[in-house]
Scaffold this active site. Structure first.
Site, PDB file in Angstrom:
ATOM      1  N   LYS A  62       0.825  -1.212   0.000  1.00 27.39           N
ATOM      2  CA  LYS A  62       0.000   0.000   0.000  1.00 27.39           C
ATOM      3  C   LYS A  62       0.856   1.257   0.000  1.00 27.39           C
ATOM      4  O   LYS A  62       0.437   2.303  -0.485  1.00 27.39           O
ATOM      5  CB  LYS A  62      -0.889   0.038   1.236  1.00 27.39           C
ATOM      6  CG  LYS A  62      -1.657  -1.222   1.503  1.00 27.39           C
ATOM      7  CD  LYS A  62      -2.804  -1.406   0.571  1.00 27.39           C
ATOM      8  CE  LYS A  62      -3.549  -2.681   0.906  1.00 27.39           C
ATOM      9  NZ  LYS A  62      -4.820  -2.803   0.225  1.00 27.39           N
TER      10      LYS A  62
HETATM   11  C1  LIG Z   1      -0.963  -7.730   2.431  1.00 31.12           C
HETATM   12  C2  LIG Z   1      -2.090  -7.668   1.474  1.00 31.12           C
HETATM   13  N1  LIG Z   1      -2.097  -8.487   0.425  1.00 31.12           N
HETATM   14  C3  LIG Z   1      -3.093  -8.465  -0.476  1.00 31.12           C
HETATM   15  C4  LIG Z   1      -4.168  -7.600  -0.338  1.00 31.12           C
HETATM   16  C5  LIG Z   1      -5.237  -7.617  -1.389  1.00 31.12           C
HETATM   17  O1  LIG Z   1      -5.075  -6.529  -2.266  1.00 31.12           O
HETATM   18  P1  LIG Z   1      -6.321  -5.933  -3.024  1.00 31.12           P
HETATM   19  O2  LIG Z   1      -7.289  -5.505  -1.999  1.00 31.12           O
HETATM   20  O3  LIG Z   1      -5.782  -4.797  -3.808  1.00 31.12           O
HETATM   21  O4  LIG Z   1      -6.862  -7.034  -3.864  1.00 31.12           O
HETATM   22  C6  LIG Z   1      -4.215  -6.728   0.750  1.00 31.12           C
HETATM   23  C7  LIG Z   1      -5.314  -5.773   0.982  1.00 31.12           C
HETATM   24  O5  LIG Z   1      -5.850  -5.128   0.182  1.00 31.12           O
HETATM   25  C8  LIG Z   1      -3.138  -6.728   1.649  1.00 31.12           C
HETATM   26  O6  LIG Z   1      -3.112  -5.876   2.660  1.00 31.12           O
HETATM   27  N1  LIG Z   2      -6.519  -5.167   2.457  1.00 32.30           N
HETATM   28  C1  LIG Z   2      -6.878  -3.792   2.526  1.00 32.30           C
HETATM   29  C2  LIG Z   2      -8.344  -3.562   2.375  1.00 32.30           C
HETATM   30  C3  LIG Z   2      -8.608  -2.229   1.771  1.00 32.30           C
HETATM   31  O1  LIG Z   2      -8.166  -2.254   0.461  1.00 32.30           O
HETATM   32  P1  LIG Z   2      -7.904  -1.009  -0.453  1.00 32.30           P
HETATM   33  O2  LIG Z   2      -6.791  -1.430  -1.320  1.00 32.30           O
HETATM   34  O3  LIG Z   2      -9.161  -0.762  -1.172  1.00 32.30           O
HETATM   35  O4  LIG Z   2      -7.541   0.172   0.381  1.00 32.30           O
HETATM   36  C4  LIG Z   2      -6.275  -3.186   3.773  1.00 32.30           C
HETATM   37  O5  LIG Z   2      -5.219  -3.595   4.141  1.00 32.30           O
HETATM   38  O6  LIG Z   2      -6.844  -2.308   4.379  1.00 32.30           O
END
Ligand SMILES: Cc1ncc(COP(=O)(O)O)c(C=O)c1O
Ligand SMILES: N[C@@H](CCOP(=O)(O)O)C(=O)O
Length: 463
Positions: free
Chosen positions: A112
Site C-alpha cells: 500500500k
Molecule cells: C498484504 C495484502 N495483500 C493483499 C491484499 C489484497 O489486495 P487488493 O485488496 O488490492 O486485492 C491486501 C489488501 O488489500 C493486503 O493488505
Molecule cells: N486489504 C486492505 C483492504 C482495503 O483495500 P484497499 O486497497 O481498497 O484500500 C487493507 O489492508 O486495508
C-alpha cells in the site's frame, strides 16, 4: 485525461478532481475515459530505468494537464525516496520459473505504501493555497490504514478517520495505526467486519448532506490515483523479465481487487501479460465469480491472511464496467440489494481471456511459506504465500516467467509465519519500538449514525 464513473451518471473529471473526489457522486468508481497505451518501443525503453523514471513514464498519460512531467517526477522522487531498498520494488528469483516482486520496502511494510506515499503528496499539492480542508474516511483490514496514516500524519489541511474491524487485524498492523498520535489522525475500531467498514465509508460518500458538509475523500483503492500508482510495478517487473518480447504472468493475492486491476490496466496499456492469477483465501467470492460467474457474498471467515478477509471487492466493478463496455449501474444496484449477482456471458468470456483464479486454503498457504523458505530462503507473509501457492498451481507454459506479488513483510504477521514455518520473521528496523508505544483509538458500533456523529464532532466543515 478525463475520468468517467462506472455508473455513468457522475460528472467527467480531470486528474486533480478525481483524486480529491475519491468515489464518484453516483456511487460508481472513476476510470479513464479511454486507456492510454505505450508502444512496444516505449515499453522496451523502460528496461534499465530507475523505479522513479519508470513511474514517470507509466503515469504521465494519466495526470495531464494537472501535473507536468517535472512535477510528477518531483513527487515520485519524494515518495520513493522513503523506501528502504534502492530498487524500491526488487525482484527476487525463486526457481527457473518463479519470481517474487517485493512490494514491502516502504515505511509501513506493505504494498500500500507504493501508492499511498504518492497519494499523500498529491493531496498536499492539490490543496496548496486553496484554503480547503480534506476529510479522509477510510476502511482497512490492516494495511491501507497504516500506509495512509503514515502518508498524511501531521499534514496541514487534512484529517484522517480510519475504520478497522476490531480484533481482526494483526497486532503489528493495529499498532502501526494506533500509535500515530498526530492530532489529525483518528482511529476507529468498529464492532464488525472489514466489509461493514467499507460499506460505511461508501455510505458516507453517498450521503450528499454529510459529504457536502465536509470535503470527504478516499484513500482506499476506490480512489483512482491509488490504482494508477500500482500499475507502475507491473511494467517495472515485466521489462526486467523480457517484456515486450516475452509475456510474463503475475499471481496476485487479492481482496479488494485493486492490485490485480492495476495489472489489468497495465495489460490494457500494452504490456504483454500472459495471465493474471487472482489468488484468494477461503473468502473466495472472486474465485467463484471468475471460475463460475457467481458473484454472491457469504459470511467472512477470519484467516491468517486477514487483509484479504473480504467479500465485497470494490474494484471488481471497474472490471465489470470495462468488460461490459458500458456503465454497470443497474447490475451493481442489483448486487447491492441482493448481495449476489451473475456475471454476463460477455463479462465471463472477457475476464477468462486474461484472468485465472484459485482459492488457497490454510494448508496450501503454509506449504507455500515452507517452500519459499527452503527453496530460496525467503520468509513470506501469509498473503504473499497465497499468491505463490496459486502461482505454483497455475497451468502455464514452462517458459513463461511467473511473478508473485509479495504484498507484505512477514514481520507484520509473525505468529502465522512462525506457526507455518517454525521461523520467527526478522524484525525490520522500521518496526522500532512499536510494541512499547502508546496507542490511541476509539471503539464504536458499526452504524452509520455512530460513525458520522463521531466524525462530525472532530472534522473541519467546508467553508
Ligand atoms: C498484504 C495484502 N495483500 C493483499 C491484499 C489484497 O489486495 P487488493 O485488496 O488490492 O486485492 C491486501 C489488501 O488489500 C493486503 O493488505
Ligand atoms: N486489504 C486492505 C483492504 C482495503 O483495500 P484497499 O486497497 O481498497 O484500500 C487493507 O489492508 O486495508
Amino acid at each position: 485525461m478525463r475520468y468517467q464513473s462506472t455508473r455513468g451518471a457522475a460528472p467527467l473529471l480531470g486528474f486533480r478532481d478525481v483524486t480529491l473526489a475519491g468515489l464518484a457522486s453516483d456511487g460508481g468508481l472513476y476510470v479513464p475515459e479511454s486507456w492510454p497505451s505505450l508502444t512496444r518501443e516505449q515499453i522496451a525503453d523502460l528496461a534499465g530505468l530507475s523505479y522513479v523514471e519508470t513511474a514517470v513514464r507509466v503515469m504521465l498519460p494519466f495526470v495531464g494537464p494537472d501535473l507536468s512531467e517535472d512535477e510528477l517526477r518531483d513527487l515520485c522522487t519524494q515518495a520513493y525516496g522513503r523506501f528502504s531498498h534502492a530498487a524500491v520494488t526488487p525482484l527476487v528469483q525463486l526457481d527457473h520459473q518463479h519470481w517474487l516482486l517485493e512490494l514491502f520496502h516502504g515505511p509501513t511494510l506493505a504494498f500500500k505504501d507504493v501508492a499511498l506515499q504518492l497519494l499523500g503528496l498529491l493531496f498536499e499539492k492539490f490543496l496548496a493555497g486553496s484554503g480547503d480542508h480534506l476529510t479522509i474516511v477510510g476502511a482497512t483490514s490492516g494495511d491501507t490504514g497504516s500506509a495512509a496514516i503514515d502518508a498524511v500524519a501531521g499534514r496541514a489541511g487534512i484529517d484522517i478517520f480510519m475504520l478497522h474491524p476490531k480484533g481482526r487485524v494483526s497486532e503489528v498492523q493495529r499498532r502501526q495505526m494506533t500509535t500515530v498520535l498526530a492530532p489529525n489522525v483518528h482511529n476507529i475500531a468498529i464492532e464488525g467486519s472489514f466489509d461493514d467498514a467499507q460499506a460505511l465509508v461508501k455510505a458516507m460518500f453517498n450521503d450528499a448532506d454529510f459529504a457536502g458538509r465536509f470535503q470527504v475523500t478516499a484513500v482506499n483503492s476506490i480512489n483512482w490515483a491509488r490504482l494508477m500508482a500500482q500499475v507502475v510495478y507491473y511494467f517495472y517487473a515485466a521489462v526486467r523479465l523480457g517484456a515486450p518480447d516475452k509475456p510474463v504472468a503475475f499471481a496476485v493475492p487479492t481482496g479488494n481487487f485493486g492490485d490485480v486491476f492495476a495489472g489489468y490496466v497495465a495489460a490494457k496499456m500494452g504490456l504483454p501479460i500472459a495471465r493474471l492469477i487472482v489468488a484468494t483465501n477461503v473468502n473466495d467470492i472472486l474465485h467463484r465469480a471468475l471460475s463460475t460467474g457467481d458473484y454472491s457474498t457469504g459470511t467472512v471467515t477470519p484467516t491468517a491472511a486477514p487483509s484479504m478477509d473480504i467479500q465485497v471487492s470494490s474494484n471488481f466493478e471497474r472490471l465489470l464496467a470495462d468488460l461490459a463496455g458500458a456503465p454497470v449501474a443497474d447490475q451493481m444496484r442489483g448486487f447491492e440489494a441482493a448481495r449476489a449477482m451473475q456475471l454476463t456471458n460477455a463479462q465471463r468470456d472477457g475476464a477468462a481471456a486474461l484472468f485465472a483464479s484459485d482459492r488457497i486454503d490454510a494448508d496450501a498457504m503454509n506449504e507455500a511459506m515452507r517452500w519459499g523458505f527452503t527453496q530460496a530462503g525467503e520468509v513470506l507473509d501469509p498473503h504473499s504465500a497465497i499468491g505463490l501457492a496459486a502461482a505454483r498451481r497455475a497451468d502455464l507454459p514452462a517458459d513463461v516467467p511467473v511473478v508473485t506479488l509479495a504484498t507484505a513483510h512477514s514481520a507484520k504477521f509473525a505468529e502465522a509465519v512462525e506457526r507455518a514455518t517454525g521461523l520467527r520473521p526478522p524484525v525490520p528496523a522500521r518496526v522500532g519500538d512499536l510494541h512499547e508505544r502508546q496507542e490511541r483509538y476509539d471503539v464504536l458500533p458499526a452504524t452509520f449514525e455512530a460513525i458520522t456523529a463521531y466524525i462530525a464532532e472532530r472534522a473541519t466543515p467546508r467553508q
